[in-house]
Design an enzyme around this catalytic site. Structure first.
Site, PDB file in Angstrom:
ATOM      1  N   ASP A  30     -11.823   9.618  -1.092  1.00 47.39           N
ATOM      2  CA  ASP A  30     -11.670   8.238  -0.611  1.00 47.39           C
ATOM      3  C   ASP A  30     -12.969   7.816   0.066  1.00 47.39           C
ATOM      4  O   ASP A  30     -13.718   8.649   0.587  1.00 47.39           O
ATOM      5  CB  ASP A  30     -10.492   8.135   0.372  1.00 47.39           C
ATOM      6  CG  ASP A  30      -9.902   6.718   0.405  1.00 47.39           C
ATOM      7  OD1 ASP A  30      -8.784   6.520  -0.090  1.00 47.39           O
ATOM      8  OD2 ASP A  30     -10.579   5.794   0.946  1.00 47.39           O
ATOM      9  N   LYS A  35      -9.617   8.269   7.041  1.00 49.90           N
ATOM     10  CA  LYS A  35      -8.481   8.800   6.278  1.00 49.90           C
ATOM     11  C   LYS A  35      -8.738  10.249   5.868  1.00 49.90           C
ATOM     12  O   LYS A  35      -7.884  11.115   6.001  1.00 49.90           O
ATOM     13  CB  LYS A  35      -8.269   7.975   4.990  1.00 49.90           C
ATOM     14  CG  LYS A  35      -7.398   6.767   5.155  1.00 49.90           C
ATOM     15  CD  LYS A  35      -7.022   6.183   3.788  1.00 49.90           C
ATOM     16  CE  LYS A  35      -6.269   4.887   3.997  1.00 49.90           C
ATOM     17  NZ  LYS A  35      -5.850   4.255   2.747  1.00 49.90           N
ATOM     18  N   THR A 121      -2.379  -0.227 -11.040  1.00 46.18           N
ATOM     19  CA  THR A 121      -1.739  -1.237 -11.890  1.00 46.18           C
ATOM     20  C   THR A 121      -2.796  -2.244 -12.336  1.00 46.18           C
ATOM     21  O   THR A 121      -3.413  -2.904 -11.489  1.00 46.18           O
ATOM     22  CB  THR A 121      -0.626  -1.945 -11.092  1.00 46.18           C
ATOM     23  OG1 THR A 121       0.304  -0.943 -10.664  1.00 46.18           O
ATOM     24  CG2 THR A 121       0.087  -2.986 -11.927  1.00 46.18           C
ATOM     25  N   PHE A 150       5.002   4.503 -11.275  1.00 46.10           N
ATOM     26  CA  PHE A 150       6.261   3.799 -11.007  1.00 46.10           C
ATOM     27  C   PHE A 150       6.919   4.236  -9.709  1.00 46.10           C
ATOM     28  O   PHE A 150       8.092   3.925  -9.468  1.00 46.10           O
ATOM     29  CB  PHE A 150       7.231   4.009 -12.179  1.00 46.10           C
ATOM     30  CG  PHE A 150       6.698   3.461 -13.478  1.00 46.10           C
ATOM     31  CD1 PHE A 150       6.856   2.120 -13.801  1.00 46.10           C
ATOM     32  CD2 PHE A 150       6.000   4.277 -14.353  1.00 46.10           C
ATOM     33  CE1 PHE A 150       6.336   1.593 -14.977  1.00 46.10           C
ATOM     34  CE2 PHE A 150       5.475   3.767 -15.538  1.00 46.10           C
ATOM     35  CZ  PHE A 150       5.645   2.427 -15.849  1.00 46.10           C
ATOM     36  N   ARG A 152       8.233   4.475  -5.891  1.00 49.18           N
ATOM     37  CA  ARG A 152       8.582   3.478  -4.865  1.00 49.18           C
ATOM     38  C   ARG A 152       8.163   4.013  -3.511  1.00 49.18           C
ATOM     39  O   ARG A 152       8.304   5.219  -3.251  1.00 49.18           O
ATOM     40  CB  ARG A 152      10.104   3.255  -4.831  1.00 49.18           C
ATOM     41  CG  ARG A 152      10.668   2.558  -6.034  1.00 49.18           C
ATOM     42  CD  ARG A 152      12.147   2.826  -6.148  1.00 49.18           C
ATOM     43  NE  ARG A 152      12.401   4.260  -6.239  1.00 49.18           N
ATOM     44  CZ  ARG A 152      13.601   4.830  -6.129  1.00 49.18           C
ATOM     45  NH1 ARG A 152      14.651   4.097  -5.891  1.00 49.18           N
ATOM     46  NH2 ARG A 152      13.739   6.144  -6.233  1.00 49.18           N
ATOM     47  N   GLN A 249      20.901  -5.803  -5.068  1.00 49.03           N
ATOM     48  CA  GLN A 249      21.163  -5.981  -3.636  1.00 49.03           C
ATOM     49  C   GLN A 249      20.609  -7.341  -3.193  1.00 49.03           C
ATOM     50  O   GLN A 249      19.396  -7.525  -3.131  1.00 49.03           O
ATOM     51  CB  GLN A 249      20.503  -4.827  -2.859  1.00 49.03           C
ATOM     52  CG  GLN A 249      20.716  -4.868  -1.378  1.00 49.03           C
ATOM     53  CD  GLN A 249      22.195  -4.828  -1.001  1.00 49.03           C
ATOM     54  OE1 GLN A 249      22.916  -3.934  -1.386  1.00 49.03           O
ATOM     55  NE2 GLN A 249      22.645  -5.845  -0.261  1.00 49.03           N
ATOM     56  N   GLY A 251      19.641 -10.415  -0.722  1.00 48.56           N
ATOM     57  CA  GLY A 251      19.058 -10.392   0.616  1.00 48.56           C
ATOM     58  C   GLY A 251      17.970 -11.432   0.764  1.00 48.56           C
ATOM     59  O   GLY A 251      17.983 -12.452   0.058  1.00 48.56           O
ATOM     60  N   CYS A 258       3.629  -4.546  -4.275  1.00 49.10           N
ATOM     61  CA  CYS A 258       3.651  -4.569  -5.746  1.00 49.10           C
ATOM     62  C   CYS A 258       4.315  -5.784  -6.367  1.00 49.10           C
ATOM     63  O   CYS A 258       3.657  -6.539  -7.078  1.00 49.10           O
ATOM     64  CB  CYS A 258       4.303  -3.287  -6.252  1.00 49.10           C
ATOM     65  SG  CYS A 258       3.320  -1.840  -5.879  1.00 49.10           S
ATOM     66  N   LYS A 261       2.558  -9.338  -5.985  1.00 49.34           N
ATOM     67  CA  LYS A 261       1.259  -9.489  -6.667  1.00 49.34           C
ATOM     68  C   LYS A 261       1.382  -9.252  -8.169  1.00 49.34           C
ATOM     69  O   LYS A 261       0.692  -9.902  -8.956  1.00 49.34           O
ATOM     70  CB  LYS A 261       0.213  -8.562  -6.043  1.00 49.34           C
ATOM     71  CG  LYS A 261       0.229  -7.130  -6.520  1.00 49.34           C
ATOM     72  CD  LYS A 261      -1.010  -6.365  -6.097  1.00 49.34           C
ATOM     73  CE  LYS A 261      -0.879  -4.866  -6.355  1.00 49.34           C
ATOM     74  NZ  LYS A 261      -0.961  -4.460  -7.753  1.00 49.34           N
TER      75      LYS A 261
END
Ligand SMILES: NC(=O)c1ccc[n+]([C@@H]2O[C@H](COP(=O)([O-])OP(=O)(O)OC[C@H]3O[C@@H](n4cnc5c(N)ncnc54)[C@H](O)[C@@H]3O)[C@@H](O)[C@H]2O)c1
Ligand SMILES: O=c1ccn([C@@H]2O[C@H](COP(=O)(O)OP(=O)(O)O[C@H]3O[C@H](CO)[C@@H](O)[C@H](O)[C@H]3O)[C@@H](O)[C@H]2O)c(=O)[nH]1
Length: 434
Positions: A30, A35, A121, A150, A152, A249, A251, A258, A261
């Site tokens: 990085d 970090k 992406t 993919f 989450r 769900q 709400g 993600c 954008k």
């Protein structure tokens, strides 16, 4: 295999750690020195359940290293995975500047035999575009594989270790085969595609999921006016296997780094090719409206929010993450404070990140009880499990008014009945006044 991963954000770090867990030797690189220093000391820069323990065990096993030096990190790397950010640009298109820079950076050290994998992406055509940048800089042909991610947030480790599928897009069969080998220990379904289809699979998936959320949210709004309950409706609809129960769900809308954008980036791609993807415009418009609902309900209930103390539970865009990117809490906090309300917020892990975004327009509490004390209303913005398990019967007694606005439909009628005296407003469900 010897693998280098560029970018130690949510995707790069999860990928690097999990690839080392399945036996590969991984160098995570990085440009952010802080970090990398933290990571070298076993400290994860992000909150992600299960990540820090895998980080420690794989560092101890000497399969996982961190550096800011490309020379060190790319030395002998058979596979170079790029997982830098592709945030939203001003016109809605994905901003590829980090990726372009990363491509130029690695060109100095890339070997003819190494395979370059884009996990970020990226819009259709980007892998080919990045290949031209690298080849122009290094002076020889390189092999590219598109491998969209993919996972989450909040379940990144689990999703990486047990993915529903792995997509590999390449115009080079040998390169795709090598990446398939890299993933074999995961025992996951692997789908090979051409490079442009692989890029499109990522956007098509995210836009579909975002649209599914907007669809159920619009159904919820209709349920409210016709006197139906969206939870029962979603349950009944989701049992149809062709539809499925996930992502129904209702709400206050989707947020995060993600969906917002990526839906806009896909819309931008469509417009570049003169395709009017109007459905996605509605997905976005419904989501924008949904994020305003809690404040609208509060205005309807109180008339004027001037001087009202609102306790906000949850700041991150979803539970089990500290990420504040596009969190609905941001717009809600701004609207409430602009209307003269005092907002006191609590979140189990996102307060430090929230301070960077919201500064001192709101106050940060160190516990739910501190936030809720003397509040005129409670707004549930993120459905952290610990919130749903609270003793609401004693909590509401600490409030000036026992009024709850639940933006995530996470409280049950039984919990409310136990309160004795409460007013409860949620999304697409009947109002409960006890
Ligand atoms: N966050 C998610 O849940 C998720 C899931 C799937 C896909 N994605 C996609 O993956 C990509 C990364 O997302 P993220 O959330 O992990 O981003 P992030 O912002 O958390 O991390 C990006 C990292 O890349 C580093 N970086 C930037 N330029 C660099 C360079 N030239 N060399 C080395 N490091 C560099 C940054 O310092 C940062 O640490 C994006 O394209 C995103 O759309 C994200
Ligand atoms: O039924 C639902 C499901 C989700 N959400 C909201 O949608 C957003 C996104 O949630 P989720 O998809 O769980 O989290 P992300 O970490 O943003 O993951 C999405 O975005 C990632 C980045 O591209 C992809 O890799 C994942 O597959 C995709 O699910 C959050 O604000 C949720 O509150 C809802 O409102 N209703």
């Amino acid at each position: 295999m010897k693998i280098a991963v560029l970018g130690t954000g949510y995707v790069g770090l999860s990928t690097g750690v999990c690839l080392s867990e399945i036996g590969h030797h991984v160098y995570c690189i990085d440009i952010n020195e802080q970090k990398i220093n933290n990571l070298r000391n076993g400290i994860s820069p992000i909150y992600e359940p299960g990540l820090e323990s895998l980080l420690a065990s794989n560092m101890t096993a000497q399969r996982l290293q961190f550096t800011t030096s490309l020379e060190e990190g790319l030395n002998d790397a058979e596979i170079i995975i790029i997982a830098v950010g592709t945030p939203q640009g001003d016109d809605g298109a994905a901003d590829l500047s980090y990726l372009e820079q990363a491509a130029k950076d690695i060109s100095k050290y890339v070997a003819a035999s190494s395979i370059i994998v884009i996990k970020s992406t990226v819009p259709v055509g980007t892998n080919e575009y990045i290949q031209t940048i690298i080849e122009a800089e290094c002076g020889f042909p390189v092999q590219m594989v598109s491998n969209p991610e993919f996972l989450r947030q909040g379940s990144a480790v689990q999703d990486t270790m047990k993915p529903d599928r792995i997509i590999l897009g390449s115009n080079d069969k040998t390169a795709a085969e090598k990446i398939r080998e890299m993933y074999l220990p995961l025992n996951a379904p692997i789908i090979l595609a051409d490079i442009r289809s692989a890029e499109m699979i990522k956007y098509a998936s995210n836009a579909f999921l975002a649209t599914k959320i907007s669809y159920i949210n619009e159904i919820a709004n209709l349920c409210e006016v016709v006197g139906a309950n969206v939870e029962d409706v979603a349950n009944g609809v989701g049992k149809d296997k062709r539809i499925g129960e996930a992502f129904l769900q209702a709400g206050i809308g989707y947020g995060g780094s993600c969906f917002p954008k990526d839906v806009k980036a896909l819309l931008h791609t469509a417009s570049l090719y003169q395709v009017d993807f109007s459905m996605l415009k509605e997905t976005i418009a419904i989501n924008d409206n949904q994020q305003k609902l809690l404040v609208k309900k509060a205005v309807k209930r109180f008339g004027d929010l001037q001087g009202k103390k609102i306790a906000m539970l949850g700041l991150s865009f979803k539970p089990e993450t500290d990420d504040m990117r596009e969190a609905p809490s941001i717009k809600i906090a701004h609207s409430l404070t602009q209307m003269g309300a005092e907002v006191v917020a609590y979140d189990p892990v996102a307060i430090n990140n929230a301070k960077q975004v919201l500064g001192d327009i709101i106050t940060y509490a160190s516990s739910v009880y501190d936030a809720i004390s003397q509040a005129d209303a409670l707004m549930i913005v993120t459905e952290w499990k610990e919130f749903t398990q609270l003793d609401f019967a004693s909590l509401v007694k600490k409030m000036n008014h026992p009024i709850i606005f639940d933006g995530r439909n996470c409280l049950e009628e039984e919990q409310l009945k136990a309160c004795g005296n409460v007013e409860y407003y949620s999304i697409g469900r009947p109002v409960i006044i006890i």
